[in-house]
Design a protein around this motif. Structure first.
Motif, PDB file in Angstrom:
ATOM      1  N   LYS A 158      -0.765  30.704  22.364  1.00 44.18           N
ATOM      2  CA  LYS A 158       0.352  29.897  21.874  1.00 44.18           C
ATOM      3  C   LYS A 158       0.300  28.545  22.567  1.00 44.18           C
ATOM      4  CE  LYS A 158       2.572  32.973  19.324  1.00 44.18           C
ATOM      5  NZ  LYS A 158       2.953  32.794  17.936  1.00 44.18           N
ATOM      6  N   GLN A 159       0.549  27.517  21.802  1.00 47.31           N
ATOM      7  CA  GLN A 159       0.501  26.166  22.362  1.00 47.31           C
ATOM      8  C   GLN A 159       1.594  25.994  23.401  1.00 47.31           C
ATOM      9  OE1 GLN A 159       0.571  23.092  19.412  1.00 47.31           O
ATOM     10  NE2 GLN A 159       0.442  21.454  20.910  1.00 47.31           N
ATOM     11  N   GLY A 160       1.216  25.380  24.526  1.00 43.81           N
ATOM     12  CA  GLY A 160       2.156  25.086  25.590  1.00 43.81           C
ATOM     13  C   GLY A 160       2.567  23.623  25.578  1.00 43.81           C
ATOM     14  N   ASP A 161       3.358  23.254  26.556  1.00 45.03           N
ATOM     15  CA  ASP A 161       3.826  21.878  26.682  1.00 45.03           C
ATOM     16  C   ASP A 161       2.750  21.045  27.360  1.00 45.03           C
ATOM     17  OD1 ASP A 161       5.137  19.483  27.820  1.00 45.03           O
ATOM     18  OD2 ASP A 161       6.963  20.441  27.066  1.00 45.03           O
ATOM     19  N   LYS A 162       2.437  19.895  26.787  1.00 46.57           N
ATOM     20  CA  LYS A 162       1.368  19.065  27.343  1.00 46.57           C
ATOM     21  C   LYS A 162       1.713  18.519  28.722  1.00 46.57           C
ATOM     22  CE  LYS A 162       2.378  14.657  25.054  1.00 46.57           C
ATOM     23  NZ  LYS A 162       1.802  13.638  24.167  1.00 46.57           N
ATOM     24  N   SER A 163       2.972  18.589  29.134  1.00 49.25           N
ATOM     25  CA  SER A 163       3.348  18.098  30.465  1.00 49.25           C
ATOM     26  C   SER A 163       2.709  18.922  31.578  1.00 49.25           C
ATOM     27  CB  SER A 163       4.873  18.085  30.624  1.00 49.25           C
ATOM     28  OG  SER A 163       5.381  19.408  30.603  1.00 49.25           O
ATOM     29  N   GLN A 164       2.243  20.126  31.269  1.00 48.26           N
ATOM     30  CA  GLN A 164       1.592  20.972  32.271  1.00 48.26           C
ATOM     31  C   GLN A 164       0.162  20.517  32.579  1.00 48.26           C
ATOM     32  OE1 GLN A 164       1.894  24.401  29.629  1.00 48.26           O
ATOM     33  NE2 GLN A 164      -0.270  24.818  29.942  1.00 48.26           N
ATOM     34  N   LEU A 165      -0.373  19.638  31.740  1.00 52.96           N
ATOM     35  CA  LEU A 165      -1.749  19.171  31.917  1.00 52.96           C
ATOM     36  C   LEU A 165      -1.803  17.977  32.867  1.00 52.96           C
ATOM     37  CD1 LEU A 165      -2.822  19.256  28.156  1.00 52.96           C
ATOM     38  CD2 LEU A 165      -3.488  20.894  29.927  1.00 52.96           C
ATOM     39  N   PRO A 166      -2.954  17.769  33.513  1.00 50.02           N
ATOM     40  CA  PRO A 166      -3.134  16.549  34.304  1.00 50.02           C
ATOM     41  C   PRO A 166      -3.009  15.315  33.404  1.00 50.02           C
ATOM     42  CG  PRO A 166      -4.959  18.094  34.634  1.00 50.02           C
ATOM     43  CD  PRO A 166      -4.119  18.639  33.530  1.00 50.02           C
ATOM     44  N   ASP A 167      -2.671  14.177  33.998  1.00 54.25           N
ATOM     45  CA  ASP A 167      -2.444  12.947  33.232  1.00 54.25           C
ATOM     46  C   ASP A 167      -3.569  12.649  32.243  1.00 54.25           C
ATOM     47  OD1 ASP A 167      -0.052  12.512  34.480  1.00 54.25           O
ATOM     48  OD2 ASP A 167      -0.844  11.086  35.943  1.00 54.25           O
ATOM     49  N   MET A 168      -4.813  12.757  32.695  1.00 54.61           N
ATOM     50  CA  MET A 168      -5.956  12.426  31.844  1.00 54.61           C
ATOM     51  C   MET A 168      -5.965  13.294  30.582  1.00 54.61           C
ATOM     52  SD  MET A 168     -10.018  12.995  32.494  1.00 54.61           S
ATOM     53  CE  MET A 168      -9.775  14.751  32.510  1.00 54.61           C
ATOM     54  N   LEU A 169      -5.676  14.586  30.733  1.00 56.89           N
ATOM     55  CA  LEU A 169      -5.689  15.479  29.578  1.00 56.89           C
ATOM     56  C   LEU A 169      -4.425  15.332  28.740  1.00 56.89           C
ATOM     57  CD1 LEU A 169      -7.229  18.779  30.938  1.00 56.89           C
ATOM     58  CD2 LEU A 169      -8.277  17.039  29.511  1.00 56.89           C
ATOM     59  N   ARG A 170      -3.323  15.021  29.382  1.00 57.10           N
ATOM     60  CA  ARG A 170      -2.060  14.859  28.666  1.00 57.10           C
ATOM     61  C   ARG A 170      -2.197  13.759  27.604  1.00 57.10           C
ATOM     62  NH1 ARG A 170       1.776  13.578  32.831  1.00 57.10           N
ATOM     63  NH2 ARG A 170       1.100  15.575  33.666  1.00 57.10           N
ATOM     64  N   GLU A 171      -2.876  12.691  27.964  1.00 61.33           N
ATOM     65  CA  GLU A 171      -3.073  11.580  27.029  1.00 61.33           C
ATOM     66  C   GLU A 171      -3.960  11.977  25.852  1.00 61.33           C
ATOM     67  OE1 GLU A 171      -4.708   8.483  29.450  1.00 61.33           O
ATOM     68  OE2 GLU A 171      -2.925   8.362  30.718  1.00 61.33           O
ATOM     69  N   ARG A 172      -4.861  12.929  26.074  1.00 59.99           N
ATOM     70  CA  ARG A 172      -5.791  13.362  25.025  1.00 59.99           C
ATOM     71  C   ARG A 172      -5.253  14.518  24.189  1.00 59.99           C
ATOM     72  NH1 ARG A 172     -11.176  14.278  28.339  1.00 59.99           N
ATOM     73  NH2 ARG A 172     -11.784  15.242  26.383  1.00 59.99           N
ATOM     74  N   GLU A 173      -4.069  14.998  24.499  1.00 59.30           N
ATOM     75  CA  GLU A 173      -3.497  16.172  23.821  1.00 59.30           C
ATOM     76  C   GLU A 173      -2.838  15.747  22.506  1.00 59.30           C
ATOM     77  OE1 GLU A 173      -2.695  20.470  24.141  1.00 59.30           O
ATOM     78  OE2 GLU A 173      -4.255  19.067  24.698  1.00 59.30           O
ATOM     79  N   VAL A 174      -3.666  15.267  21.605  1.00 59.87           N
ATOM     80  CA  VAL A 174      -3.207  14.807  20.296  1.00 59.87           C
ATOM     81  C   VAL A 174      -4.196  15.276  19.232  1.00 59.87           C
ATOM     82  CG1 VAL A 174      -2.009  12.755  21.173  1.00 59.87           C
ATOM     83  CG2 VAL A 174      -4.414  12.592  20.516  1.00 59.87           C
ATOM     84  N   VAL A 175      -3.719  15.335  18.021  1.00 63.36           N
ATOM     85  CA  VAL A 175      -4.582  15.671  16.896  1.00 63.36           C
ATOM     86  C   VAL A 175      -5.599  14.544  16.729  1.00 63.36           C
ATOM     87  CG1 VAL A 175      -4.637  16.098  14.411  1.00 63.36           C
ATOM     88  CG2 VAL A 175      -2.734  16.974  15.787  1.00 63.36           C
ATOM     89  N   SER A 176      -6.863  14.898  16.654  1.00 64.44           N
ATOM     90  CA  SER A 176      -7.904  13.876  16.533  1.00 64.44           C
ATOM     91  C   SER A 176      -8.202  13.584  15.069  1.00 64.44           C
ATOM     92  CB  SER A 176      -9.176  14.327  17.254  1.00 64.44           C
ATOM     93  OG  SER A 176      -9.617  15.555  16.711  1.00 64.44           O
ATOM     94  N   ASP A 177      -8.661  12.383  14.838  1.00 64.70           N
ATOM     95  CA  ASP A 177      -9.011  11.960  13.495  1.00 64.70           C
ATOM     96  C   ASP A 177     -10.403  12.487  13.146  1.00 64.70           C
ATOM     97  OD1 ASP A 177      -8.530  10.747  11.109  1.00 64.70           O
ATOM     98  OD2 ASP A 177      -8.801   8.701  11.811  1.00 64.70           O
ATOM     99  N   ARG A 178     -10.796  12.369  11.917  1.00 61.21           N
ATOM    100  CA  ARG A 178     -12.095  12.820  11.458  1.00 61.21           C
ATOM    101  C   ARG A 178     -12.836  11.690  10.764  1.00 61.21           C
ATOM    102  NH1 ARG A 178     -11.667  16.148  14.756  1.00 61.21           N
ATOM    103  NH2 ARG A 178     -11.819  18.377  14.510  1.00 61.21           N
ATOM    104  N   LYS A 179     -14.162  11.789  10.762  1.00 67.13           N
ATOM    105  CA  LYS A 179     -15.001  10.809  10.064  1.00 67.13           C
ATOM    106  C   LYS A 179     -14.735  10.905   8.562  1.00 67.13           C
ATOM    107  CE  LYS A 179     -18.742  11.123  13.431  1.00 67.13           C
ATOM    108  NZ  LYS A 179     -20.135  11.548  13.663  1.00 67.13           N
ATOM    109  N   PRO A 180     -14.861   9.800   7.855  1.00 66.30           N
ATOM    110  CA  PRO A 180     -14.696   9.864   6.401  1.00 66.30           C
ATOM    111  C   PRO A 180     -15.864  10.617   5.753  1.00 66.30           C
ATOM    112  CG  PRO A 180     -15.337   7.655   7.082  1.00 66.30           C
ATOM    113  CD  PRO A 180     -15.115   8.446   8.339  1.00 66.30           C
ATOM    114  N   VAL A 181     -15.606  11.162   4.606  1.00 69.27           N
ATOM    115  CA  VAL A 181     -16.634  11.918   3.879  1.00 69.27           C
ATOM    116  C   VAL A 181     -17.894  11.077   3.700  1.00 69.27           C
ATOM    117  CG1 VAL A 181     -17.194  13.012   1.661  1.00 69.27           C
ATOM    118  CG2 VAL A 181     -14.973  13.425   2.731  1.00 69.27           C
TER     119      VAL A 181
END
Length: 192
Positions: A158-181
């Protein structure tokens, strides 16, 4: 951020992403069995189904051993997932006629992992796949026989709260984009 895609793409595919913050809650065995059943429904060459999944629930006798086979960076956050899984493939098609090399064992196991990730999301869990693995140690921890290969590891939880992660990972805890087809598919010969 949310991903955007053609409305004809299945929403569960669009919604799948790989968080690193997990809340440490258990994944019931009955849910895990359904996730692996979905994995087993993946397509494979000659229907050989070369995948194997070795898993450990958080807190069981194998979890810390399995965790120790991840690189230190991945250990730092994967420890909070409910289940840690190693995806293993059989490099050969074994039959009464002998063992023939299986060219697509890795590819087929990847298809099974994708099914597992989508089924987990459907059940309300998230997954995060990783190749940040000490592969030699993983093979040892898993007591892997010759002819089988550790492909990757993944966690389920189950997804947890991103505040538990170190600063570096907290900033990266987002949905990433994808390359276009247009960057990944093309008519005709290969293009880089």
């Amino acid at each position: 951020m949310t991903r955007t895609a053609s409305p004809r793409v299945l929403p569960i595919i669009v919604d799948r992403w790989s968080p690193r913050a997990f809340d440490g809650s258990a994944v019931p065995q009955s849910d895990l069995d359904v996730i692996f059943e979905a994995a087993g429904l993946a397509a494979s060459a000659y229907n050989y189904q070369p995948w194997r999944f070795a898993y450990a629930h958080k807190g069981d006798a194998n979890f810390d051993k399995f965790l120790s086979a991840l690189v230190e960076f991945n250990q730092s956050w994967a420890k909070d997932a409910g289940v840690l899984v190693f995806a293993v493939s059989d490099e050969f098609m074994r039959s009464d006629r002998g063992n023939n090399p299986n060219h697509s064992h890795s590819f087929d196991t990847g298809a099974a992992w994708a099914n597992a990730a989508l089924q987990a999301l459907h059940l309300g869990y998230h997954t995060h796949g990783m190749t940040g693995v000490d592969f030699a140690k993983a093979a040892e921890v898993l007591n892997l026989p010759e002819g089988y290969r550790v492909e990757m590891a993944f966690v389920i939880g189950k997804q947890g709260d991103k505040s538990q992660l170190p600063d570096m990972l907290r900033e990266r805890e987002v949905v990433s984009d994808r390359k276009p087809v247009s960057d990944i598919a093309f008519a005709g010969p290969f293009k880089d």
